[in-house]
Design a protein around this motif. Structure first.
Motif, mmCIF file in Angstrom:
data_model
loop_
_atom_site.group_PDB
_atom_site.id
_atom_site.type_symbol
_atom_site.label_atom_id
_atom_site.label_comp_id
_atom_site.label_asym_id
_atom_site.label_seq_id
_atom_site.Cartn_x
_atom_site.Cartn_y
_atom_site.Cartn_z
ATOM 1 N N GLY A 298 0.787 -1.221 0.000
ATOM 2 C CA GLY A 298 0.000 0.000 0.000
ATOM 3 C C GLY A 298 0.819 1.271 0.000
ATOM 4 O O GLY A 298 0.268 2.367 0.108
ATOM 5 N N GLY A 299 2.127 1.169 -0.102
ATOM 6 C CA GLY A 299 2.908 2.398 -0.121
ATOM 7 C C GLY A 299 4.367 2.160 0.199
ATOM 8 O O GLY A 299 4.925 1.099 -0.079
ATOM 9 N N GLY A 300 4.970 3.132 0.814
ATOM 10 C CA GLY A 300 6.389 3.037 1.148
ATOM 11 C C GLY A 300 6.841 4.342 1.771
ATOM 12 O O GLY A 300 6.046 5.179 2.168
ATOM 13 N N GLY A 301 8.130 4.518 1.844
ATOM 14 C CA GLY A 301 8.678 5.711 2.443
ATOM 15 C C GLY A 301 10.182 5.735 2.305
ATOM 16 O O GLY A 301 10.748 5.045 1.462
ATOM 17 N N ALA A 302 10.817 6.516 3.148
ATOM 18 C CA ALA A 302 12.272 6.631 3.116
ATOM 19 C C ALA A 302 12.812 6.469 4.528
ATOM 20 O O ALA A 302 12.384 7.168 5.456
ATOM 21 C CB ALA A 302 12.681 7.979 2.551
ATOM 22 N N ASP A 303 13.737 5.536 4.677
ATOM 23 C CA ASP A 303 14.377 5.294 5.956
ATOM 24 C C ASP A 303 15.687 6.065 6.053
ATOM 25 O O ASP A 303 16.408 6.227 5.072
ATOM 26 C CB ASP A 303 14.679 3.801 6.136
ATOM 27 C CG ASP A 303 13.535 3.046 6.774
ATOM 28 O OD1 ASP A 303 12.636 3.694 7.349
ATOM 29 O OD2 ASP A 303 13.540 1.803 6.702
ATOM 30 N N GLY A 304 15.981 6.517 7.267
ATOM 31 C CA GLY A 304 17.239 7.191 7.518
ATOM 32 C C GLY A 304 18.139 6.356 8.401
ATOM 33 O O GLY A 304 17.699 5.820 9.430
ATOM 34 N N TYR A 305 19.379 6.206 7.984
ATOM 35 C CA TYR A 305 20.425 5.535 8.752
ATOM 36 C C TYR A 305 21.556 6.530 8.979
ATOM 37 O O TYR A 305 21.702 7.498 8.234
ATOM 38 C CB TYR A 305 21.011 4.339 7.991
ATOM 39 C CG TYR A 305 20.090 3.198 7.677
ATOM 40 C CD1 TYR A 305 20.149 2.010 8.398
ATOM 41 C CD2 TYR A 305 19.171 3.279 6.623
ATOM 42 C CE1 TYR A 305 19.322 0.930 8.085
ATOM 43 C CE2 TYR A 305 18.339 2.210 6.308
ATOM 44 C CZ TYR A 305 18.418 1.044 7.046
ATOM 45 O OH TYR A 305 17.594 -0.009 6.728
ATOM 46 N N VAL A 306 22.378 6.254 9.978
ATOM 47 C CA VAL A 306 23.609 7.016 10.143
ATOM 48 C C VAL A 306 24.714 6.261 9.416
ATOM 49 O O VAL A 306 24.898 5.050 9.623
ATOM 50 C CB VAL A 306 23.979 7.192 11.625
ATOM 51 C CG1 VAL A 306 25.309 7.938 11.763
ATOM 52 C CG2 VAL A 306 22.881 7.944 12.364
ATOM 53 N N ASP A 307 25.432 6.960 8.538
ATOM 54 C CA ASP A 307 26.545 6.366 7.806
ATOM 55 C C ASP A 307 27.474 5.665 8.804
ATOM 56 O O ASP A 307 27.979 6.298 9.737
ATOM 57 C CB ASP A 307 27.298 7.477 7.077
ATOM 58 C CG ASP A 307 28.427 6.962 6.208
ATOM 59 O OD1 ASP A 307 28.844 5.800 6.380
ATOM 60 O OD2 ASP A 307 28.916 7.739 5.363
ATOM 61 N N PRO A 308 27.674 4.356 8.649
ATOM 62 C CA PRO A 308 28.532 3.643 9.599
ATOM 63 C C PRO A 308 29.921 4.263 9.768
ATOM 64 O O PRO A 308 30.487 4.213 10.865
ATOM 65 C CB PRO A 308 28.622 2.234 9.008
ATOM 66 C CG PRO A 308 27.350 2.085 8.223
ATOM 67 C CD PRO A 308 27.077 3.444 7.651
ATOM 68 N N ALA A 309 30.446 4.848 8.696
ATOM 69 C CA ALA A 309 31.777 5.461 8.776
ATOM 70 C C ALA A 309 31.772 6.712 9.661
ATOM 71 O O ALA A 309 32.829 7.125 10.149
ATOM 72 C CB ALA A 309 32.273 5.805 7.375
ATOM 73 N N LYS A 310 30.592 7.295 9.869
ATOM 74 C CA LYS A 310 30.491 8.524 10.664
ATOM 75 C C LYS A 310 29.766 8.300 11.989
ATOM 76 O O LYS A 310 29.609 9.232 12.777
ATOM 77 C CB LYS A 310 29.749 9.598 9.861
ATOM 78 C CG LYS A 310 30.437 9.957 8.547
ATOM 79 C CD LYS A 310 29.613 10.970 7.751
ATOM 80 C CE LYS A 310 30.288 11.327 6.440
ATOM 81 N NZ LYS A 310 29.493 12.268 5.626
#
Length: 290
Positions: free
Chosen positions: A178-190
């Protein structure tokens, strides 16, 4: 003069002594008969029951973005050692309204008083979830967002200079029925530099690999009427925070009228680097409102 006789005194708790009374009086005392018609003995004085201490409140811990309930591990152990019932809630990280509704439903199942604690984005969640729950006696913000009505987490992050979170975010779209979105992660290198500069490198690398993403819509959502307007609050400022600037944390704490402590060298993940200090603040809140 009547000759004195020595009569052993009753044993005393601290010392023993012998008292001298006249012999005739001693004999009189010994020979006085028991009179059955004597006035009844006075009723014994009631002994007060031992004071009963009120049960300790349940501490509910709400983690933030890029984390899970295990981030409270060091705090949970200390609170349980002090006799507090503890629940580390699984914050869904899918949307502010739905996350707050989930935590609110958890609060509704807990009998007795609650001390509600949050880290980072979890602060937005408890600010909304506690509204309408009279059993929540204290709010404790640990390097957390404490938004006013209409504010979002992302807006507060940029309120003062110093946050490195935006530049470290990695965005990944996701699809659901039924849809979707955008997930945010913290760059592992940072991750270590932004989230846990005071942690060991190996520990920060593990946290980076295990991080749970947050739907970015949750960080962009406007907060509702804040619970800190009516519920006493406590705030721990992480003085070396590179995710939420310490200046912003102090501003939110002051605005909420929170009892505030500052750990100057603490990173954003202060509950991992200083679990005893975090637990102590929670205990203070519990005692003050219990």
């Amino acid at each position: 003069m009547l000759a004195p006789v020595s009569v052993p005194a009753r044993r005393h708790r601290w010392f023993h002594r012998r008292v001298m009374i006249p012999a005739a009086l001693a004999a009189a005392v010994v020979t006085v008969p028991t009179i059955s018609s004597a006035a009844p003995t006075a009723a014994p004085t009631a002994v007060a029951a031992p004071a009963r201490h009120a049960p300790k409140p349940t501490v509910v811990l709400v983690h933030g973005a890029f984390a899970d309930s295990s981030s409270w591990g060091g705090v949970v152990g200390r609170l349980r050692h002090d006799g507090f019932p503890v629940i580390a809630a699984a914050n869904p990280l899918r949307g502010l309204d739905s996350d707050a509704a989930y935590v609110a439903s958890l609060l509704a199942t807990i009998p007795g008083p609650v001390v509600l604690v949050a880290h980072s984005y979890g602060g937005e969640v408890i600010t909304n979830a506690a509204v309408g729950h009279p059993n929540v006696k204290a709010l404790v913000y640990i390097a957390a967002f404490a938004p006013a009505q209409g504010e979002s987490g992302l807006a507060l992050t940029g309120l003062n200079p110093g946050s490195q979170l935006g530049a470290a975010l990695v965005v990944r779209p996701y699809a659901v029925a039924g849809g979707g979105g955008a997930d945010g992660y913290v760059d592992p290198a940072k991750f270590r530099a932004v989230m846990g500069a005071d942690l060991k490198a190996a520990d920060a690398e593990l946290l980076a690999a295990e991080q749970r993403p947050v739907d970015l819509a949750a960080l962009q959502a406007a907060s509702g009427v804040p619970a800190w307007k009516t519920i006493p609050s406590w705030y721990l400022v992480a003085g070396a925070d590179r995710a939420i600037p310490a200046a912003t944390e102090k501003f939110m704490a002051q605005r909420a009228g929170a009892h505030t402590v500052v750990i100057d060298d603490a990173s954003h993940l202060v509950m991992l680097s200083h679990p005893a200090r975090v637990a102590n603040l929670i205990v203070q809140a519990a005692r003050a409102t219990g």
